[in-house]
Design a protein around this motif. Structure first.
Motif, PDB file in Angstrom:
ATOM      1  N   VAL A 162      47.215  35.453  23.749  1.00 19.77           N
ATOM      2  CA  VAL A 162      46.463  36.068  24.849  1.00 19.77           C
ATOM      3  C   VAL A 162      47.412  36.068  26.034  1.00 19.77           C
ATOM      4  CG1 VAL A 162      44.380  35.958  26.253  1.00 19.77           C
ATOM      5  CG2 VAL A 162      44.331  35.136  23.886  1.00 19.77           C
ATOM      6  N   ILE A 163      47.849  37.252  26.446  1.00 21.34           N
ATOM      7  CA  ILE A 163      48.989  37.367  27.363  1.00 21.34           C
ATOM      8  C   ILE A 163      48.747  36.601  28.672  1.00 21.34           C
ATOM      9  CG2 ILE A 163      50.428  39.022  28.641  1.00 21.34           C
ATOM     10  CD1 ILE A 163      49.867  40.963  26.218  1.00 21.34           C
ATOM     11  N   GLU A 164      47.535  36.721  29.231  1.00 19.50           N
ATOM     12  CA  GLU A 164      47.234  36.066  30.519  1.00 19.50           C
ATOM     13  C   GLU A 164      47.353  34.544  30.433  1.00 19.50           C
ATOM     14  OE1 GLU A 164      45.482  38.238  28.905  1.00 19.50           O
ATOM     15  OE2 GLU A 164      44.481  39.690  30.199  1.00 19.50           O
ATOM     16  N   PHE A 165      47.129  33.971  29.255  1.00 18.67           N
ATOM     17  CA  PHE A 165      47.150  32.512  29.097  1.00 18.67           C
ATOM     18  C   PHE A 165      48.505  31.995  28.574  1.00 18.67           C
ATOM     19  CE2 PHE A 165      42.684  33.349  29.333  1.00 18.67           C
ATOM     20  CZ  PHE A 165      42.053  32.174  29.691  1.00 18.67           C
ATOM     21  N   HIS A 166      49.395  32.901  28.135  1.00 21.03           N
ATOM     22  CA  HIS A 166      50.665  32.522  27.500  1.00 21.03           C
ATOM     23  C   HIS A 166      50.424  31.585  26.313  1.00 21.03           C
ATOM     24  CE1 HIS A 166      52.782  34.296  30.864  1.00 21.03           C
ATOM     25  NE2 HIS A 166      52.009  33.607  31.683  1.00 21.03           N
ATOM     26  N   LYS A 167      49.267  31.688  25.712  1.00 19.09           N
ATOM     27  CA  LYS A 167      48.935  30.814  24.575  1.00 19.09           C
ATOM     28  C   LYS A 167      48.306  31.641  23.457  1.00 19.09           C
ATOM     29  CE  LYS A 167      48.423  26.331  26.620  1.00 19.09           C
ATOM     30  NZ  LYS A 167      47.553  25.332  27.182  1.00 19.09           N
ATOM     31  N   THR A 168      48.523  31.167  22.219  1.00 11.74           N
ATOM     32  CA  THR A 168      47.885  31.859  21.087  1.00 11.74           C
ATOM     33  C   THR A 168      46.459  31.320  20.912  1.00 11.74           C
ATOM     34  OG1 THR A 168      48.512  30.237  19.417  1.00 11.74           O
ATOM     35  CG2 THR A 168      50.124  31.979  19.905  1.00 11.74           C
ATOM     36  N   PHE A 169      45.656  32.057  20.148  1.00 16.17           N
ATOM     37  CA  PHE A 169      44.318  31.556  19.825  1.00 16.17           C
ATOM     38  C   PHE A 169      44.414  30.279  18.982  1.00 16.17           C
ATOM     39  CE2 PHE A 169      41.568  35.599  20.480  1.00 16.17           C
ATOM     40  CZ  PHE A 169      41.100  35.100  21.687  1.00 16.17           C
ATOM     41  N   GLY A 170      45.557  30.059  18.355  1.00 17.46           N
ATOM     42  CA  GLY A 170      45.771  28.795  17.640  1.00 17.46           C
ATOM     43  C   GLY A 170      45.917  27.627  18.603  1.00 17.46           C
ATOM     44  N   GLU A 171      46.365  27.919  19.837  1.00 23.51           N
ATOM     45  CA  GLU A 171      46.592  26.860  20.832  1.00 23.51           C
ATOM     46  C   GLU A 171      45.421  26.704  21.803  1.00 23.51           C
ATOM     47  OE1 GLU A 171      51.325  27.007  21.712  1.00 23.51           O
ATOM     48  OE2 GLU A 171      50.240  28.846  22.143  1.00 23.51           O
ATOM     49  N   LEU A 172      44.619  27.754  21.967  1.00 21.20           N
ATOM     50  CA  LEU A 172      43.512  27.701  22.926  1.00 21.20           C
ATOM     51  C   LEU A 172      42.287  27.032  22.302  1.00 21.20           C
ATOM     52  CD1 LEU A 172      43.976  31.293  24.387  1.00 21.20           C
ATOM     53  CD2 LEU A 172      44.134  29.168  25.707  1.00 21.20           C
ATOM     54  N   SER A 173      41.411  26.498  23.132  1.00 19.30           N
ATOM     55  CA  SER A 173      40.218  25.830  22.600  1.00 19.30           C
ATOM     56  C   SER A 173      39.216  26.872  22.084  1.00 19.30           C
ATOM     57  CB  SER A 173      39.552  24.998  23.687  1.00 19.30           C
ATOM     58  OG  SER A 173      38.975  25.872  24.637  1.00 19.30           O
ATOM     59  N   LEU A 174      38.319  26.393  21.239  1.00 25.39           N
ATOM     60  CA  LEU A 174      37.279  27.282  20.706  1.00 25.39           C
ATOM     61  C   LEU A 174      36.431  27.842  21.849  1.00 25.39           C
ATOM     62  CD1 LEU A 174      35.923  28.461  18.207  1.00 25.39           C
ATOM     63  CD2 LEU A 174      34.446  26.455  18.135  1.00 25.39           C
ATOM     64  N   ARG A 175      36.214  27.015  22.887  1.00 24.65           N
ATOM     65  CA  ARG A 175      35.428  27.445  24.062  1.00 24.65           C
ATOM     66  C   ARG A 175      36.036  28.712  24.679  1.00 24.65           C
ATOM     67  NH1 ARG A 175      31.085  27.845  24.962  1.00 24.65           N
ATOM     68  NH2 ARG A 175      30.202  26.258  23.693  1.00 24.65           N
ATOM     69  N   VAL A 176      37.371  28.647  24.868  1.00 21.72           N
ATOM     70  CA  VAL A 176      38.058  29.786  25.496  1.00 21.72           C
ATOM     71  C   VAL A 176      37.988  30.989  24.554  1.00 21.72           C
ATOM     72  CG1 VAL A 176      40.271  30.651  26.365  1.00 21.72           C
ATOM     73  CG2 VAL A 176      39.579  28.317  26.854  1.00 21.72           C
ATOM     74  N   LYS A 177      38.221  30.745  23.262  1.00 23.72           N
ATOM     75  CA  LYS A 177      38.169  31.865  22.309  1.00 23.72           C
ATOM     76  C   LYS A 177      36.789  32.511  22.314  1.00 23.72           C
ATOM     77  CE  LYS A 177      38.917  33.468  17.670  1.00 23.72           C
ATOM     78  NZ  LYS A 177      39.086  33.220  16.248  1.00 23.72           N
ATOM     79  N   GLN A 178      35.760  31.666  22.366  1.00 24.82           N
ATOM     80  CA  GLN A 178      34.387  32.195  22.360  1.00 24.82           C
ATOM     81  C   GLN A 178      34.125  33.067  23.591  1.00 24.82           C
ATOM     82  OE1 GLN A 178      32.530  32.441  19.745  1.00 24.82           O
ATOM     83  NE2 GLN A 178      30.933  30.910  19.922  1.00 24.82           N
ATOM     84  N   ALA A 179      34.799  32.756  24.701  1.00 24.29           N
ATOM     85  CA  ALA A 179      34.579  33.540  25.931  1.00 24.29           C
ATOM     86  C   ALA A 179      35.289  34.880  25.871  1.00 24.29           C
ATOM     87  CB  ALA A 179      35.053  32.740  27.138  1.00 24.29           C
ATOM     88  N   LEU A 180      36.403  34.945  25.126  1.00 25.02           N
ATOM     89  CA  LEU A 180      37.239  36.154  25.168  1.00 25.02           C
ATOM     90  C   LEU A 180      37.152  37.003  23.920  1.00 25.02           C
ATOM     91  CD1 LEU A 180      40.619  34.532  26.275  1.00 25.02           C
ATOM     92  CD2 LEU A 180      39.000  35.717  27.741  1.00 25.02           C
ATOM     93  N   SER A 181      36.615  36.450  22.843  1.00 27.99           N
ATOM     94  CA  SER A 181      36.854  37.067  21.542  1.00 27.99           C
ATOM     95  C   SER A 181      36.132  38.390  21.347  1.00 27.99           C
ATOM     96  CB  SER A 181      36.495  36.105  20.410  1.00 27.99           C
ATOM     97  OG  SER A 181      35.134  36.246  20.087  1.00 27.99           O
ATOM     98  N   HIS A 182      36.703  39.182  20.470  1.00 26.51           N
ATOM     99  CA  HIS A 182      36.143  40.461  20.030  1.00 26.51           C
ATOM    100  C   HIS A 182      34.717  40.271  19.495  1.00 26.51           C
ATOM    101  CE1 HIS A 182      38.196  38.177  17.032  1.00 26.51           C
ATOM    102  NE2 HIS A 182      37.885  38.958  16.020  1.00 26.51           N
ATOM    103  N   ARG A 183      34.510  39.175  18.738  1.00 25.14           N
ATOM    104  CA  ARG A 183      33.197  38.936  18.130  1.00 25.14           C
ATOM    105  C   ARG A 183      32.166  38.667  19.229  1.00 25.14           C
ATOM    106  NH1 ARG A 183      35.103  35.654  14.873  1.00 25.14           N
ATOM    107  NH2 ARG A 183      35.741  37.273  13.445  1.00 25.14           N
TER     108      ARG A 183
END
Ligand code: IMP
Length: 203
Positions: A162-183
């Motif tokens: 995720v370009i804005e975070f300089h981190k992959t979804f493998g490195e980000l928390s589930l909370r963050v993924k849940q906020a940004l994800s396509h699903r």
């Protein structure tokens, strides 16, 4: 409580959906409780076709409202690969490591600006008679990095930055993924439709 069947056998998806829809006062169940169900093949050539196919076919089988979704990764520089073949890109369904290796090989030393990619999720709601009530889409943009980073998530997540975070979804928390994800984005668009459908079916 009205019931909504999630057209999937995946318990992780059910947990994610609980998180996104749990406050609606609808009982969410998945297909694990229907032992005689016939699995629907994803024979469509687009995410929309596959999501509608699963929602409609499962709804007719269980005679309830069904929410189904189809998702994947799209890399524009690779003409949309892996696309609807995301889960079986390298040949074996669900072999994440092989899929990731193939993606890195296909991209080779493509420069960073052209390594942009997006996850897409199409969510589809079908009525008990199989009629499609609504179809929504969510996207999440990022970039494919050059080697896997992080152990979170699944599928292509360790390669998807995720370009804005300089981190992959493998490195980000589930909370963050849940906020940004396509699903999450596709499901959030479906929320008002679910509220309307279930208030009517209760009336
Ligand atoms: P399905 O919609 O469960 O069939 O998933 C399709 C495939 O797309 C998965 O097996 C993954 O390879 C990929 N995919 C879909 N969503 C995600 C995600 O959130 N993270 C990583 N990979 C995903």
């Amino acid at each position: 409580m009205p019931k909504l069947v999630v057209g999937s056998f995946n318990n992780k998806k059910l947990v994610e959906l609980h998180d996104l829809l749990g406050d609606l006062g609808i009982e969410l169940v998945n297909l694990s409780g229907y032992p005689s169900i016939k699995e629907v093949d994803e024979t469509g050539t687009t995410f929309v076709e596959n999501a509608n196919l699963k929602a409609s076919q499962y709804a007719k089988q269980v005679n309830e409202y069904v929410l189904a979704e189809d998702s994947g990764l799209v890399v524009p520089i690779l003409n949309g690969e892996p696309g609807v073949f995301s889960a079986r890109y390298a040949g074996t369904h669900g072999d994440d490591q092989a899929n990731n290796r193939k993606l890195l090989e296909r991209l080779g030393d493509t420069p960073d600006p052209q390594r942009e990619a997006y996850y897409v999720c199409v969510a589809s709601l079908a009525a008990p008679n199989g009629e499609i009530v609504a179809t929504t889409e969510g996207r999440c943009w990022g970039r494919i990095v050059r080697e896997p980073r992080g152990t979170g998530g699944f599928g292509y997540d360790p390669l998807f930055e995720v370009i804005e975070f300089h981190k992959t979804f493998g490195e980000l928390s589930l909370r963050v993924k849940q906020a940004l994800s396509h699903r999450a984005r596709a499901i959030v668009k479906l929320r008002p439709i679910l509220v309307r459908v279930f208030s009517q079916s209760n009336a």
